[in-house]
Design a protein around this motif. Structure first.
Motif, short mmCIF file in Angstrom:
data_model
loop_
_atom_site.label_atom_id
_atom_site.label_comp_id
_atom_site.label_asym_id
_atom_site.label_seq_id
_atom_site.Cartn_x
_atom_site.Cartn_y
_atom_site.Cartn_z
N SER A 227 0.83 -1.21 0.00
CA SER A 227 0.00 0.00 0.00
C SER A 227 0.86 1.25 0.00
CB SER A 227 -0.94 0.02 1.21
OG SER A 227 -0.20 0.06 2.42
N ARG A 228 0.31 2.29 -0.58
CA ARG A 228 0.92 3.62 -0.59
C ARG A 228 -0.10 4.49 0.13
NH1 ARG A 228 1.70 9.26 -1.51
NH2 ARG A 228 3.74 9.54 -2.42
N TRP A 229 0.23 4.97 1.32
CA TRP A 229 -0.87 5.32 2.21
C TRP A 229 -0.85 6.73 2.78
CZ3 TRP A 229 0.46 6.60 7.22
CH2 TRP A 229 1.74 6.26 7.63
N ASP A 230 0.00 7.64 2.32
CA ASP A 230 0.00 8.93 2.99
C ASP A 230 -0.92 9.96 2.34
OD1 ASP A 230 1.45 9.68 0.78
OD2 ASP A 230 2.97 10.79 1.90
N TYR A 231 -1.64 9.57 1.28
CA TYR A 231 -2.69 10.41 0.69
C TYR A 231 -2.14 11.76 0.19
CZ TYR A 231 -5.15 7.15 3.75
OH TYR A 231 -5.57 6.03 4.41
N ASP A 232 -0.90 11.79 -0.25
CA ASP A 232 -0.30 13.09 -0.58
C ASP A 232 0.70 12.93 -1.72
OD1 ASP A 232 0.23 15.75 -0.41
OD2 ASP A 232 1.02 15.73 1.61
N TRP A 233 1.11 14.04 -2.31
CA TRP A 233 2.16 14.14 -3.32
C TRP A 233 1.90 13.25 -4.53
CZ3 TRP A 233 6.04 17.64 -3.63
CH2 TRP A 233 6.30 18.39 -2.48
N PHE A 234 1.31 13.82 -5.53
CA PHE A 234 0.99 13.06 -6.74
C PHE A 234 1.06 14.00 -7.92
CE2 PHE A 234 -2.07 12.05 -10.01
CZ PHE A 234 -1.82 10.72 -10.27
N ARG A 235 1.55 13.52 -9.04
CA ARG A 235 1.49 14.29 -10.27
C ARG A 235 1.62 13.33 -11.45
NH1 ARG A 235 5.02 18.82 -10.74
NH2 ARG A 235 4.62 18.70 -12.97
N ILE A 236 1.32 13.83 -12.65
CA ILE A 236 1.58 13.08 -13.87
C ILE A 236 2.90 13.58 -14.41
CG2 ILE A 236 0.83 12.71 -16.24
CD1 ILE A 236 -0.93 11.28 -14.37
N SER A 237 3.85 12.68 -14.60
CA SER A 237 5.17 13.12 -15.02
C SER A 237 5.95 11.94 -15.58
CB SER A 237 5.90 13.76 -13.85
OG SER A 237 7.04 14.45 -14.31
#
Length: 346
Positions: A227-237
């Motif tokens: 799981s990736r669970w901190d619900y933060d830091w996302f972009r398309i790149s």
């Protein structure tokens, strides 16, 4: 800005989603390193959800980002179908609440809580590094398969750097960066030139989760990504945007909460080990390797220089910005792409 009453905003947001379910407690579980605030919301029946609240940037970008995350999380296939938290949906769309009062413009989105298994040790052994390289390569591959169905993103690396150049031409930008305006413009132009030369023909549709740290994900007993669970830091790149952060995770010093953004971890043999394993699963190109220092340059320009005072405590932001000119920018020129290309036999 006056103090924000987060619980009241979250209660209003939830009332717009399901007024029949009464909130009992709201607990701040934010990592406290960015302008996003994350809360655990528990109801009278003991069930809970996650609320993410932000008031930095533009509401349209917040909405766009979470629509992309929602489509990605619902289209990843086995074994990654449960890696990402699922947003709550109403009428077929991610439910997003906008709160406006005076100068305050804040937005809330809700998630189902993500389950967590094991965390890796703060300093990885070689078998951990190999396993991590394999898992991230497989995860990136799975994300790339989903890319064609993702909604388009209005934010690109180029647009972010153009925004910084525009800021440097304003009175506010010239005042804030008055001692370094010319150098920042030079760094921006270097990035734009090298981006055009190295990856201009690559479509920028890879879902990338910037700022991976050991505390941001969990694995199974067999070291598979869970799981990736901190619900933060996302972009398309580009996928290489993730590699600087993984170089920190596998660094000989070990993952750490307080750090400087030195480029040194990308030159460690431990990072070569990570890349070799990744490359076996999802091969990298020569241009992607040569773009690695530009991914680092972009991060410093966009997240330390342009947004540092929003993302970090003021004293820490000033420290990081000072180090940008003394350490970070100069170190880019010392990046040894040939070493990595030889290690990967590219």
């Amino acid at each position: 800005m006056r103090l924000v009453d987060y619980p009241t905003i979250i209660k209003k947001a939830w009332a717009g989603f399901d007024p029949s379910l009464r909130i009992n407690t709201i607990e701040d579980i934010s990592a406290k390193v960015s302008t996003n605030h994350v809360f655990k919301v528990t109801f009278d029946d003991g069930e809970s959800i996650i609320a993410k609240l932000s008031y930095f940037g533009k509401f349209e970008h917040f909405l766009e980002d979470h629509r992309i995350i929602h489509v990605l999380s619902n289209n990843l296939l086995y074994p990654f179908e449960n890696v990402l938290a699922k947003s709550l949906v109403r009428d077929g769309q991610v439910y997003t609440y906008r709160y406006q009062e005076g100068f305050l413009d804040a937005w809330v989105v809700f998630y189902n809580p993500i389950r967590i298994q094991q965390k890796l040790p703060r300093r990885l052994d070689e078998h951990h590094i190999r396993a991590l390289g394999t898992q991230i390569a497989r995860f990136h591959k799975a994300c790339s398969r989903v890319s064609p169905v993702l909604p388009k993103s209005s934010k690109t690396l180029r647009s972010d750097i153009w925004d910084l150049l525009d800021l440097l031409d304003t009175e506010a930008g010239q005042f804030e960066h008055r001692m370094h305006t010319d150098e920042l413009k030079r760094q921006c132009e270097l990035f734009l030139t090298n981006r055009q030369k190295l990856v201009a023909g690559t479509v920028e549709t890879m879902p990338v989760f910037v700022d991976w740290n050991i505390g941001n994900f969990s694995v199974t007993d067999d070291l598979e990504l869970y799981s990736r669970w901190d619900y933060d830091w996302f972009r398309i790149s580009y996928r290489v945007m993730d590699f600087y952060f993984f170089s920190r995770v596998v660094s000989d010093l070990g993952d750490r909460t307080v750090f400087s953004y030195g480029i040194g971890p990308m030159m460690e043999d431990r990072f070569m080990l990570f890349l070799k394993q990744y490359h076996r699963i999802y091969p990298l190109t020569e241009n992607e390797i040569r773009f690695l220092p530009e991914a680092f340059r972009f991060f410093i320009l966009n997240y330390v220089i342009k947004y540092g005072r929003y993302f970090f405590h003021r004293t820490y932001a000033i420290k990081l910005q000072r180090e940008a000119y003394e350490i970070y920018f100069p170190s880019i020129e010392q990046f040894d792409a040939e070493k990595i290309l030889r290690a990967l036999a590219i």
